[in-house]
Design an enzyme around this catalytic site. Structure first.
Site, PDB file in Angstrom:
ATOM      1  N   SER A  83      38.377  35.795  57.664  1.00 17.30           N
ATOM      2  CA  SER A  83      36.924  35.895  57.667  1.00 17.30           C
ATOM      3  C   SER A  83      36.348  35.309  58.950  1.00 17.30           C
ATOM      4  O   SER A  83      36.944  34.398  59.559  1.00 17.30           O
ATOM      5  CB  SER A  83      36.402  35.120  56.454  1.00 17.30           C
ATOM      6  OG  SER A  83      35.055  34.781  56.628  1.00 17.30           O
ATOM      7  N   TYR A 106      36.159  26.946  51.114  1.00 16.53           N
ATOM      8  CA  TYR A 106      36.555  28.356  51.269  1.00 16.53           C
ATOM      9  C   TYR A 106      37.012  28.607  52.706  1.00 16.53           C
ATOM     10  O   TYR A 106      38.081  29.178  52.950  1.00 16.53           O
ATOM     11  CB  TYR A 106      35.388  29.286  50.891  1.00 16.53           C
ATOM     12  CG  TYR A 106      35.635  30.728  51.280  1.00 16.53           C
ATOM     13  CD1 TYR A 106      36.528  31.513  50.550  1.00 16.53           C
ATOM     14  CD2 TYR A 106      35.009  31.306  52.386  1.00 16.53           C
ATOM     15  CE1 TYR A 106      36.782  32.836  50.917  1.00 16.53           C
ATOM     16  CE2 TYR A 106      35.250  32.613  52.756  1.00 16.53           C
ATOM     17  CZ  TYR A 106      36.134  33.382  52.018  1.00 16.53           C
ATOM     18  OH  TYR A 106      36.381  34.685  52.391  1.00 16.53           O
ATOM     19  N   LYS A 133      40.879  29.695  54.520  1.00 15.77           N
ATOM     20  CA  LYS A 133      41.178  30.778  55.478  1.00 15.77           C
ATOM     21  C   LYS A 133      41.815  30.210  56.741  1.00 15.77           C
ATOM     22  O   LYS A 133      42.771  30.774  57.287  1.00 15.77           O
ATOM     23  CB  LYS A 133      39.892  31.545  55.826  1.00 15.77           C
ATOM     24  CG  LYS A 133      39.269  32.289  54.656  1.00 15.77           C
ATOM     25  CD  LYS A 133      40.144  33.426  54.180  1.00 15.77           C
ATOM     26  CE  LYS A 133      39.606  34.137  52.967  1.00 15.77           C
ATOM     27  NZ  LYS A 133      40.571  34.993  52.306  1.00 15.77           N
TER      28      LYS A 133
HETATM   29  P1  NAD Z   1      36.918  40.233  45.140  1.00 19.88           P
HETATM   30  O1  NAD Z   1      36.703  38.971  44.376  1.00 19.88           O
HETATM   31  O2  NAD Z   1      36.076  41.401  44.808  1.00 19.88           O
HETATM   32  O3  NAD Z   1      38.442  40.672  45.055  1.00 19.88           O
HETATM   33  C1  NAD Z   1      39.491  39.754  44.921  1.00 19.88           C
HETATM   34  C2  NAD Z   1      40.380  40.266  43.804  1.00 19.88           C
HETATM   35  O4  NAD Z   1      41.474  39.362  43.673  1.00 19.88           O
HETATM   36  C3  NAD Z   1      39.679  40.316  42.442  1.00 19.88           C
HETATM   37  O5  NAD Z   1      39.923  41.556  41.829  1.00 19.88           O
HETATM   38  C4  NAD Z   1      40.324  39.184  41.652  1.00 19.88           C
HETATM   39  O6  NAD Z   1      40.378  39.462  40.271  1.00 19.88           O
HETATM   40  C5  NAD Z   1      41.707  39.102  42.292  1.00 19.88           C
HETATM   41  N1  NAD Z   1      42.331  37.785  42.212  1.00 19.88           N
HETATM   42  C6  NAD Z   1      41.801  36.579  42.499  1.00 19.88           C
HETATM   43  N2  NAD Z   1      42.699  35.613  42.285  1.00 19.88           N
HETATM   44  C7  NAD Z   1      43.845  36.214  41.878  1.00 19.88           C
HETATM   45  C8  NAD Z   1      45.130  35.747  41.504  1.00 19.88           C
HETATM   46  N3  NAD Z   1      45.403  34.444  41.482  1.00 19.88           N
HETATM   47  N4  NAD Z   1      46.072  36.644  41.145  1.00 19.88           N
HETATM   48  C9  NAD Z   1      45.794  37.962  41.139  1.00 19.88           C
HETATM   49  N5  NAD Z   1      44.590  38.469  41.463  1.00 19.88           N
HETATM   50  C10 NAD Z   1      43.626  37.602  41.842  1.00 19.88           C
HETATM   51  O7  NAD Z   1      36.767  39.847  46.687  1.00 19.88           O
HETATM   52  P2  NAD Z   1      36.646  40.816  47.945  1.00 19.88           P
HETATM   53  O8  NAD Z   1      35.248  40.773  48.450  1.00 19.88           O
HETATM   54  O9  NAD Z   1      37.282  42.110  47.670  1.00 19.88           O
HETATM   55  O10 NAD Z   1      37.509  39.981  48.989  1.00 19.88           O
HETATM   56  C11 NAD Z   1      38.887  40.223  49.183  1.00 19.88           C
HETATM   57  C12 NAD Z   1      39.429  39.252  50.201  1.00 19.88           C
HETATM   58  O11 NAD Z   1      38.685  39.364  51.404  1.00 19.88           O
HETATM   59  C13 NAD Z   1      39.321  37.775  49.769  1.00 19.88           C
HETATM   60  O12 NAD Z   1      40.446  37.089  50.209  1.00 19.88           O
HETATM   61  C14 NAD Z   1      38.102  37.306  50.523  1.00 19.88           C
HETATM   62  O13 NAD Z   1      38.141  35.929  50.782  1.00 19.88           O
HETATM   63  C15 NAD Z   1      38.198  38.103  51.816  1.00 19.88           C
HETATM   64  N6  NAD Z   1      36.912  38.264  52.473  1.00 19.88           N
HETATM   65  C16 NAD Z   1      35.853  38.804  51.809  1.00 19.88           C
HETATM   66  C17 NAD Z   1      34.613  38.911  52.435  1.00 19.88           C
HETATM   67  C18 NAD Z   1      33.427  39.473  51.696  1.00 19.88           C
HETATM   68  O14 NAD Z   1      32.302  39.281  52.164  1.00 19.88           O
HETATM   69  N7  NAD Z   1      33.595  40.181  50.587  1.00 19.88           N
HETATM   70  C19 NAD Z   1      34.468  38.482  53.757  1.00 19.88           C
HETATM   71  C20 NAD Z   1      35.576  37.945  54.418  1.00 19.88           C
HETATM   72  C21 NAD Z   1      36.801  37.846  53.771  1.00 19.88           C
END
Ligand code: NAD
Ligand code: UDP
Length: 336
Positions: free
Chosen positions: A125, A150, A154
């Site tokens: 991120s 958080y 990362k």
């Molecule tokens: P999200 O919460 O929609 O998706 C994450 C998925 O992982 C969910 O379906 C959740 O049920 C699953 N999950 C969480 N812990 C788990 C575990 N222990 N075992 C199995 N499954 C698990 O989030 P997202 O927005 O799709 O983000 C995905 C990744 O991208 C994350 O690592 C997040 O930190 C990173 N990210 C997101 C953003 C954003 O703005 N959405 C920005 C930068 C980075």
């Protein structure tokens, strides 16, 4: 060719990437524990692509169950989306965040090592940059001081991946630093719909637009930006997903190493610009008021996306209008 394992594939970005992977002819396996998603997403991925895949409901911290996935499938590479992502919540639940994000990733990497799978794409991120002198973030800048647990998770994982490669240079690792993903698949079948009151701007706007929330509060209009509201680099989730396909191809065609890319448009957009575009494009009312600043917000930051263009041949192609239209289309047609 082996299969691509998508952890957290029922989530927001994972589900869109699963669609792009399937559309590009890849075989995939998804794992998710539904801690922040619903099983219907998997059905919708199949509807959009007309393709099938294997799914395991499991926590990626559960080593035994995770090993079974590697036993039962020839996994070639792993895209790791699993993890918790709410910045504010991470401040009140640091242990949960470190455990799920960092320990989970360690279990995953260790399992990959055991099965000789050494291609890894990590969802990082822009938050890892912390506070920098310039608001345009370039990959070569040092990781900054974390502003939340958080962000720490990362930063730690990026460091772990670099250390891992130093110790064993047979790995191919892509670290993708996302800016602000918004929007939804144009089918309206998958998108982002967080539980409760959203923290992020676009999900909040969506909930006001469908009248689930009364009005948006814009957190401050006295920032050092042209209209006084903060500026961020919003990018369409489908563009972001395509970035993962390109990163995977890059790993497949390159020497072993750790490859780091910003994924953003390179154009900063203010809160007011985003809200007003949403109102205009969708011809819908989004009442808003100006409120106090939110703790920890920076005036602006955005990506220098040149490296991804040059090395991945990736650029964000969707417009701010596309992002606003698809966000509305998804939320307005949601049935679950
Ligand atoms: P999200 O919460 O929609 O998706 C994450 C998925 O992982 C969910 O379906 C959740 O049920 C699953 N999950 C969480 N812990 C788990 C575990 N222990 N075992 C199995 N499954 C698990 O989030 P997202 O927005 O799709 O983000 C995905 C990744 O991208 C994350 O690592 C997040 O930190 C990173 N990210 C997101 C953003 C954003 O703005 N959405 C920005 C930068 C980075
Ligand atoms: N924001 C806002 N009202 C909200 C949510 C967010 O004004 O209800 C602003 C926030 O201050 C920031 C921008 O929208 O300037 C993007 O916030 P978000 O939390 O989506 O992303 P991040 O701050 O993590 O980049």
């Amino acid at each position: 060719m082996g299969k691509i394992l998508v952890t957290g594939g029922a989530g927001y970005i994972g589900s869109h990437t699963a669609v792009e992977l399937l559309n590009s002819g890849r075989e995939i396996v998804i794992i998710d524990n539904f801690s922040n998603s619903k099983p219907i997403v998997l059905e919708n991925i199949k509807k959009i692509t007309n393709k099938d895949f294997k799914f395991y409901e499991l926590d990626y911290l559960d080593r035994e169950k995770l090993e079974k996935v590697f036993e039962e499938n020839k996994i070639e590479a792993v895209l790791n989306f699993a993890g918790f992502k709410a910045v504010g919540e991470s401040v009140t639940k640091p242990l949960e965040y470190y455990y799920n994000n960092v320990s989970g990733c360690l279990v995953l990497l260790d399992t990959m090592k055991k099965y000789g799978v050494k291609k890894f794409v990590f969802s990082s991120s822009a938050t890892i940059y912390g506070i920098q002198k310039s608001t345009k973030y370039v990959e070569k800048m040092k990781r900054g001081i974390p502003t939340s647990p958080y962000a720490s998770t990362k930063i730690m994982i990026e460091q772990i991946l670099e250390d891992l490669y130093k110790a064993d240079n047979s790995w191919k690792i892509a670290i993708l630093r996302y800016f602000n993903p918004v929007g939804a698949h144009e089918s309206g079948l998958i998108g982002e719909n967080p539980k409760g009151i959203p923290n992020n701007l676009m999900p909040f706007i969506q909930k006001v637009a469908i009248k689930e929330l009364k009005e948006l509060t814009i957190f401050g209009d006295d920032y050092n930006t042209p209209d006084g509201t903060c500026r961020r680099d919003y990018l369409h989730v489908v563009d972001l997903s395509i970035g993962h396909i390109k990163a995977l191809e890059k790993l497949e065609s390159s020497e072993n190493g750790v490859y780091i890319y910003n994924l953003g448009t390179g154009t900063p957009i203010s809160v007011l610009e985003l809200v007003n575009t949403f109102i205009k494009v969708n011809n819908i009312d989004v009442p808003y008021k100006i409120g106090k600043r939110r703790d920890g917000d920076l005036d602006e930051f955005y990506a220098e996306p040149k490296k991804a263009k040059e090395e991945l041949n990736w650029v964000a192609t969707k417009t701010l209008e596309d992002m606003c239209r698809d966000s509305w289309n998804y939320i307005a047609s949601k049935k679950d």
